[in-house]
Design an enzyme around this catalytic site. Structure first.
Site, PDB file in Angstrom:
ATOM      1  N   SER A 187       0.854  -1.184   0.000  1.00 10.79           N
ATOM      2  CA  SER A 187       0.000   0.000   0.000  1.00 10.79           C
ATOM      3  C   SER A 187       0.887   1.230   0.000  1.00 10.79           C
ATOM      4  O   SER A 187       1.847   1.306   0.780  1.00 10.79           O
ATOM      5  CB  SER A 187      -0.916   0.005   1.226  1.00 10.79           C
ATOM      6  OG  SER A 187      -1.791   1.121   1.191  1.00 10.79           O
ATOM      7  N   HIS A 223      -2.308   7.291  -4.698  1.00  8.89           N
ATOM      8  CA  HIS A 223      -2.508   6.143  -3.818  1.00  8.89           C
ATOM      9  C   HIS A 223      -2.524   4.888  -4.684  1.00  8.89           C
ATOM     10  O   HIS A 223      -3.012   4.903  -5.817  1.00  8.89           O
ATOM     11  CB  HIS A 223      -3.845   6.257  -3.073  1.00  8.89           C
ATOM     12  CG  HIS A 223      -4.360   4.948  -2.551  1.00  8.89           C
ATOM     13  ND1 HIS A 223      -5.332   4.215  -3.220  1.00  8.89           N
ATOM     14  CD2 HIS A 223      -4.033   4.229  -1.450  1.00  8.89           C
ATOM     15  CE1 HIS A 223      -5.582   3.106  -2.525  1.00  8.89           C
ATOM     16  NE2 HIS A 223      -4.807   3.088  -1.458  1.00  8.89           N
ATOM     17  N   GLY A 242      -3.871  -4.054  13.253  1.00  8.39           N
ATOM     18  CA  GLY A 242      -2.707  -3.698  12.436  1.00  8.39           C
ATOM     19  C   GLY A 242      -1.881  -2.623  13.126  1.00  8.39           C
ATOM     20  O   GLY A 242      -2.264  -2.062  14.150  1.00  8.39           O
ATOM     21  N   ARG A 243      -0.752  -2.328  12.547  1.00 12.22           N
ATOM     22  CA  ARG A 243       0.148  -1.337  13.147  1.00 12.22           C
ATOM     23  C   ARG A 243      -0.368   0.063  12.830  1.00 12.22           C
ATOM     24  O   ARG A 243      -0.423   0.471  11.662  1.00 12.22           O
ATOM     25  CB  ARG A 243       1.564  -1.518  12.602  1.00 12.22           C
ATOM     26  CG  ARG A 243       2.575  -0.595  13.262  1.00 12.22           C
ATOM     27  CD  ARG A 243       3.987  -1.009  12.882  1.00 12.22           C
ATOM     28  NE  ARG A 243       4.963  -0.174  13.545  1.00 12.22           N
ATOM     29  CZ  ARG A 243       5.443   0.967  13.031  1.00 12.22           C
ATOM     30  NH1 ARG A 243       5.009   1.381  11.854  1.00 12.22           N
ATOM     31  NH2 ARG A 243       6.354   1.660  13.690  1.00 12.22           N
ATOM     32  N   ILE A 244      -0.742   0.816  13.856  1.00  4.12           N
ATOM     33  CA  ILE A 244      -1.393   2.111  13.681  1.00  4.12           C
ATOM     34  C   ILE A 244      -0.542   3.073  12.867  1.00  4.12           C
ATOM     35  O   ILE A 244      -1.042   3.765  11.966  1.00  4.12           O
ATOM     36  CB  ILE A 244      -1.739   2.733  15.058  1.00  4.12           C
ATOM     37  CG1 ILE A 244      -2.735   1.842  15.811  1.00  4.12           C
ATOM     38  CG2 ILE A 244      -2.302   4.138  14.874  1.00  4.12           C
ATOM     39  CD1 ILE A 244      -4.040   1.617  15.100  1.00  4.12           C
ATOM     40  N   GLU A 245       0.758   3.154  13.161  1.00  2.00           N
ATOM     41  CA  GLU A 245       1.617   4.089  12.442  1.00  2.00           C
ATOM     42  C   GLU A 245       1.620   3.796  10.945  1.00  2.00           C
ATOM     43  O   GLU A 245       1.634   4.721  10.123  1.00  2.00           O
ATOM     44  CB  GLU A 245       3.043   4.034  12.986  1.00  2.00           C
ATOM     45  CG  GLU A 245       3.213   4.668  14.354  1.00  2.00           C
ATOM     46  CD  GLU A 245       2.849   6.145  14.365  1.00  2.00           C
ATOM     47  OE1 GLU A 245       3.251   6.872  13.440  1.00  2.00           O
ATOM     48  OE2 GLU A 245       2.140   6.576  15.299  1.00  2.00           O
ATOM     49  N   SER A 246       1.604   2.519  10.589  1.00  2.00           N
ATOM     50  CA  SER A 246       1.614   2.155   9.170  1.00  2.00           C
ATOM     51  C   SER A 246       0.267   2.417   8.520  1.00  2.00           C
ATOM     52  O   SER A 246       0.189   2.870   7.372  1.00  2.00           O
ATOM     53  CB  SER A 246       2.006   0.679   9.016  1.00  2.00           C
ATOM     54  OG  SER A 246       3.299   0.453   9.530  1.00  2.00           O
TER      55      SER A 246
END
Length: 300
Positions: free
Chosen positions: A88, A102, A259-263
């Site tokens: 992504s 995107h 999932g990983r919030i920062e990502s």
């Protein structure tokens, strides 16, 4: 198939990152390896404060485990194990003459209690969000998408272009997020298309990304802009944030699968404005963009 596609997105991430660093000419991507407690992890690569890109990320992940309850309801299934991997990316340029872009390409499997694959599909696409509309850029982006699609089925481009216009629609604003591109999901094996055929199509689209976007960036990154145009860009970025947090399935999937919030929230731009009841000046370039977003066009 999952090993084949995961190997592909690892290589594609490297290719895209190198291509974008060359375009920026200043900043480099920072790499962040992370693990998901329930299974799997990812490789996040983020660029910030570059000569061209104010913020962006090109991320891959491969996660697996028990299908979360929220996703069981979405897929209308009971308890099951799953595997999902994908790439992504979102890029927010500094210059308002350069569009945000995107893209996402992903693969999903679901298993029964014996570990047999009971569901598998591909999804993905790529779309462009300009702040100032250059028709040459819109046509180039869509032409590149069409060329990739036509190599596999002449019906794919019109079908997936229409699905993109429908998906990236900010219903609460009654306007599109951008000028579209391609969007496809739940691409499963049929009599006409095997999973390998779908793999070949999805990777064709993935391989077309740099050709679709980089020539646009090269044309527009040198253009001068005013503070007023930068303000307009930040107002329009607000619409981008609204879509991602209210409507985007990928964001919601990431949040509901721990999932990983920062990502996941990497897609949000660094500088945004919400101006109360803002309307562009009649006859302006800004109004031209809004009119296009309210009535999606055929670019080919």
């Amino acid at each position: 198939m999952k090993e084949q596609f995961y190997k592909y997105i690892q290589s594609l991430q490297d290719t895209i990152v190198l291509g974008l660093e060359a375009v920026d000419g200043q900043a480099k991507f920072r790499e962040d390896i992370w693990e998901r407690p329930e299974g799997g992890g990812g490789r996040t690569r983020v660029i910030e404060n570059g000569a061209v890109f104010e913020k962006g990320g090109v991320n891959i992940s491969a996660v697996h485990g028990k299908l979360p309850e929220a996703m069981q309801k979405m897929f209308n299934v009971g308890e099951a194990d799953f595997f999902a991997c994908g790439l992504s990316l979102v890029l927010h340029p500094k210059n308002p003459m350069v569009p945000t872009v995107h893209a996402n390409w992903r693969y999903f499997e679901m298993y029964d209690d014996q570990g047999n694959v009971i569901q598998q599909w591909f999804g993905g696409g790529q779309d462009l969000t300009p702040y100032y509309l250059f028709e040459k850029d819109a046509k180039h982006f869509h032409q590149t998408c069409k060329i990739a699609c036509d190599k596999h089925n002449p019906e794919f481009y019109p079908k997936y272009k229409k699905q993109c216009d429908a998906y990236f629609w900010n219903a609460h604003r009654n306007e599109a997020r951008g000028i579209g591109g391609l969007f496809f999901d739940y691409c499963k094996a049929t009599d006409e298309m095997s999973m390998q055929d779908w793999y070949n199509f999805v990777t064709e689209v993935g391989n077309s990304f740099l050709e679709a976007y980089v020539p646009i960036v090269e044309r527009r990154k040198i253009l001068l802009y005013t503070e007023e145009q930068r303000t307009w860009q930040e107002i329009r970025r607000g619409r981008y944030v609204e879509f991602n947090l209210v409507h985007d399935k990928g964001t919601l999937f990431g949040l509901k699968t721990n999932g990983r919030i920062e990502s996941i929230l990497m897609s949000l731009p660094p500088h945004v404005q919400w101006v109360y009841d803002h309307h562009p000046e009649v006859g302006s370039d800004e109004e031209k963009l809004i009119q296009t977003l309210e009535n999606p066009r055929e670019w080919m």
